[in-house]
Design a protein around this motif. Structure first.
Motif: not given
Length: 399
Positions: A257-259, A262-266, A321-328
């Motif tokens: 789960l890279w953080y 956005a460019q850095q995570r990719r 945070l990873p996009e899929e975790l940002q709204n948790l």
């Protein structure tokens, strides 16, 4: 006790089993419940350490002049075999924190005013970054100044101050060791004076290496003089376990789960996959390293960071945070991280078991074959020096 302000959206993180909080309108106090430190009674008396993990710092100085294509290819092909040797070491039951740096020297594309030297990557625990740096190296004719590059590594790198850390330079090349503006005697004495051992790896004829002062350089810095054939081909043995190792490695990658931005995570995710591809037929060795705690992405991956310091997660902004975790919700985020940590541990255990079975299979197959004469490679040189020197620094090395 760590005291700091938390973003409101992350206050609920403290509800985790290892975090307690008390809150006022002004601040939040977090107390991290820690387990007692592991006993270090098994550590060597001459090799204590005061940090969470014992330190190993390795600087690899590679001659990238025209004749060194074979050396660079060996470094690329054997990186993960080399790293495996450090993954087998423990001090007081703890695997070391391994940091690796790469320097190149002797390349005519580098500035003459800087003695044809370049720090390719500083000391880092990001082993994917080290692999990336190696695969970007190219050769070009130049002047090889061993004394100058050793001095630059000593001066520039942030060597660990951990008592009895293993701090080492491996320098490989084929031209006389005494070339350049800085006397190698001075550089090697400075290195060992700073507690950094220098192992010299001469590429070519042994006697020529002695005459070229490679042996003298190692002796001055309490290291080993080693001799290899940089053009010897590296052969990877295939085994029945390779298929399951490849599958487990792919599953392991999905737990990261890279953080960061956005460019850095990719970039982190892309580089992990690219270095798997770069490993080629040596992927089994890389996967074995990834199953160990030597392969760590604290500060880049939520799982490794949480396992190292749970409070660090509370300091992250949502868009890091990873996009899929940002709204948790914060408690949901924590549950996801903990679940992923458990899943990763299970995969790593299976991967380590498959790697051990593979190693046993390869050893048995090799024992059936008549001993074939062959020249030493870069990986062989590391093997000859590392185990003995780690043990001298108080480590126990798995045989």
């Amino acid at each position: 006790m760590n005291r700091f302000l938390l973003p409101p959206a992350l206050l609920c993180l403290a509800a985790a089993s290892n975090l307690c909080l008390s809150a006022t309108a002004q601040d939040v106090t977090i107390t991290i419940k820690s387990t007692p430190p592991e006993s270090d009674s098994s550590a060597s008396d001459k090799a204590p350490f005061t940090g969470n993990r014992p330190a190993v710092d390795v600087a690899i100085l590679l001659d990238t002049s025209n004749s060194m294509d074979g050396l660079i290819n060996q470094a690329k092909n054997q990186l993960w075999n080399i790293v495996q040797q450090f993954a087998k070491a423990k001090k007081a039951g703890k695997t070391p924190q391994l940091r690796v740096s790469i320097f190149e020297y002797g390349n005519s594309r580098l500035p003459a005013a800087e003695d044809y030297i370049r720090q390719v990557v500083p000391l880092t625990d990001d082993l994917d970054k080290v692999s990336e740096a190696l695969f970007a190296l190219t050769t070009s004719g130049g002047d090889e100044y061993c004394g100058a590059v050793i001095n630059e590594a000593i001066k520039r790198l942030d060597w660990s101050g951990e008592p009895n850390a293993y701090r080492v330079i491996f320098i490989a090349g084929n031209e006389p060791f005494d070339q350049g503006p800085l006397d190698f005697h001075t550089a090697c004495k400075k290195a060992i004076g700073e507690g950094v051992v220098v192992n010299t790896i001469h590429c070519g004829n042994y006697d020529q290496g002695v005459r070229g002062h490679w042996q003298a350089g190692a002796s001055l810095a309490e290291g080993k003089f080693l001799n290899i054939n940089q053009d010897e081909k590296v052969v990877h043995t295939h085994a029945p376990q390779d298929k399951i190792i490849i599958e487990l490695n792919a599953a392991l990658n999905k737990t990261y789960l890279w953080y960061g931005g956005a460019q850095q995570r990719r970039a982190y995710a892309s580089n992990q996959a690219q270095q798997d591809a770069n490993a080629g037929s040596g992927l089994s060795s890389r996967a074995a390293v990834k199953s160990s705690s030597v392969y760590s992405n604290v500060g880049r991956d939520l799982v490794d960071t949480y396992d190292d310091d749970p409070a660090a997660i509370t300091k992250l902004k949502a868009d890091e945070l990873p996009e899929e975790l940002q709204n948790l919700a914060p408690e949901q985020l924590l549950e996801r991280i903990q679940a992923m940590s458990k899943k990763r541990a299970e995969i790593k255990q299976k991967l380590a078991e498959a790697s051990r079975e593979r190693q046993a299979y390869v050893a048995a197959e090799q024992a059936k074959q008549p001993a074939a004469p062959g020249d030493a490679t870069l990986g062989d040189a590391f093997s000859e020096a590392v185990e003995v020197q780690l043990e001298a620094s108080g480590f126990e090395v798995e045989k």
